[in-house]
Design an enzyme around this catalytic site. Sequence first.
Site, PDB file in Angstrom:
ATOM      1  N   PHE A 226       0.869  -1.182   0.000  1.00 20.44           N
ATOM      2  CA  PHE A 226       0.000   0.000   0.000  1.00 20.44           C
ATOM      3  C   PHE A 226       0.901   1.224   0.000  1.00 20.44           C
ATOM      4  O   PHE A 226       1.637   1.462   0.955  1.00 20.44           O
ATOM      5  CB  PHE A 226      -0.894  -0.033   1.240  1.00 20.44           C
ATOM      6  CG  PHE A 226      -2.073   0.903   1.190  1.00 20.44           C
ATOM      7  CD1 PHE A 226      -3.322   0.441   0.781  1.00 20.44           C
ATOM      8  CD2 PHE A 226      -1.952   2.231   1.571  1.00 20.44           C
ATOM      9  CE1 PHE A 226      -4.426   1.293   0.750  1.00 20.44           C
ATOM     10  CE2 PHE A 226      -3.042   3.088   1.543  1.00 20.44           C
ATOM     11  CZ  PHE A 226      -4.287   2.614   1.129  1.00 20.44           C
ATOM     12  N   GLU A 261      -1.369  -7.968   4.971  1.00 21.88           N
ATOM     13  CA  GLU A 261      -0.105  -8.668   5.178  1.00 21.88           C
ATOM     14  C   GLU A 261       0.901  -7.751   5.858  1.00 21.88           C
ATOM     15  O   GLU A 261       1.294  -6.724   5.324  1.00 21.88           O
ATOM     16  CB  GLU A 261       0.463  -9.133   3.830  1.00 21.88           C
ATOM     17  CG  GLU A 261       1.785  -9.875   3.946  1.00 21.88           C
ATOM     18  CD  GLU A 261       2.337 -10.316   2.597  1.00 21.88           C
ATOM     19  OE1 GLU A 261       3.376 -10.982   2.582  1.00 21.88           O
ATOM     20  OE2 GLU A 261       1.720  -9.987   1.565  1.00 21.88           O
TER      21      GLU A 261
END
Length: 404
Positions: A226, A261
């Site tokens: 991200f 994650e």
Amino acid sequence: MTSVSDAVDALKPELWTSSLNEAMSIYVTDTKGTASSFKPAFTYPIFGEAESIFGYKDLQILLCFDAVTWLPFLNVKWSAAMPDVDTDVKQKMLDQLPALAVFKDEGIWRDRIEQEQRDYVIPGSQVGETWKHQQQDWALYKLDLASAAGLELHKRLQILVLLFIEAGTYIDALDPLWEVYVMYNVTDPQLPEIVGFTTVYNYWKYPGHTKFDAGAIETRKKISQFVVLPIFQGQQLGGQMYERLFEQWLADPDVVEVVVEDPNESFDDLRDRVDLTRLLTSGHIDLLSISIATVTAPGWFEEFKKKEKLEKRQLQRLLEMIFLQQRKDGLGKESAKAIRQFIKRRLYEKNHDALVEMDEPTRLDKLQTAYMALEDDYMRVLAALRLKKRKESDTKPKAKKQKK
């Protein structure tokens, strides 16, 4: 022939040693021709753990991108270099960039940008609706990685994973289970500018033999990487990207859970704020009525977790913050002691193997220390929330005015 000054300089290793995080500058040129610059967070995935290099004097690594097409331009400069330097900086950088990256010739780069921007179309499909924020328009797109243009854009973006995500590595974009979503400023729809992106992996989940035989498909969405460009950080745009992704997955019956994650602290904060705001403003959690007895009743947690598509750890943390917010607002549903015991119970279960070996005083002290640190962290997150404070009177019917 080596001059005396060169010989003296060679005896000063600090002159020939460069911090790569300082030597590298990243530029993004927008559609108005304005270039914004920032530094990388990491360079070790490209150059090694030391993030420094010996053998160059006044080293500069200029990595530039066009905000629309993300076409990269690289220039590497120095005032002097030692003979037989071990590391070829130019080649190390080019190895991480797509074949179309332009080296050194800025004129070629600008000409190619101009060509690519003509009739530019984002290589993917829009996810959800365009939204307004700070008097500008924003949109989220899912890249078509099966197309040459979509794959090329991903290749151009992926170096940001190495430069801004600790221990970040490239994904296999040819694996159909990977998805890449890109956020754009689309105020000028003909020249959309990239804001950030995220990579998501689809894990297939066995739905049970009955659903499987009926052809049901269930997936877990796992957010892997991200990235929001530093020039767009601090504007709530990362939270809006995550929020709109989650909205799409909540509405998709094939998605059963959304996980993340190895989130870092900043993404944990972002996710906590967005998830809390969604649960509280949607009314799915009501601060006036939620209680520890409710959430610990048989079946409640699993049912709510399934409905909201949250992973177990995230829902546990959200509930803990919600009870602290409830008390912060003075609603008084739970005592400070009850909340403390509720949180400590999870901490004990999480760290059972280590705590069970301790004597009781030490165990209690460790739990209290962990609780206090966690409570401080939760209160920091809650302080950033922009929620309307609920009151007991909010649920009471208002008296009607008497007619004269």
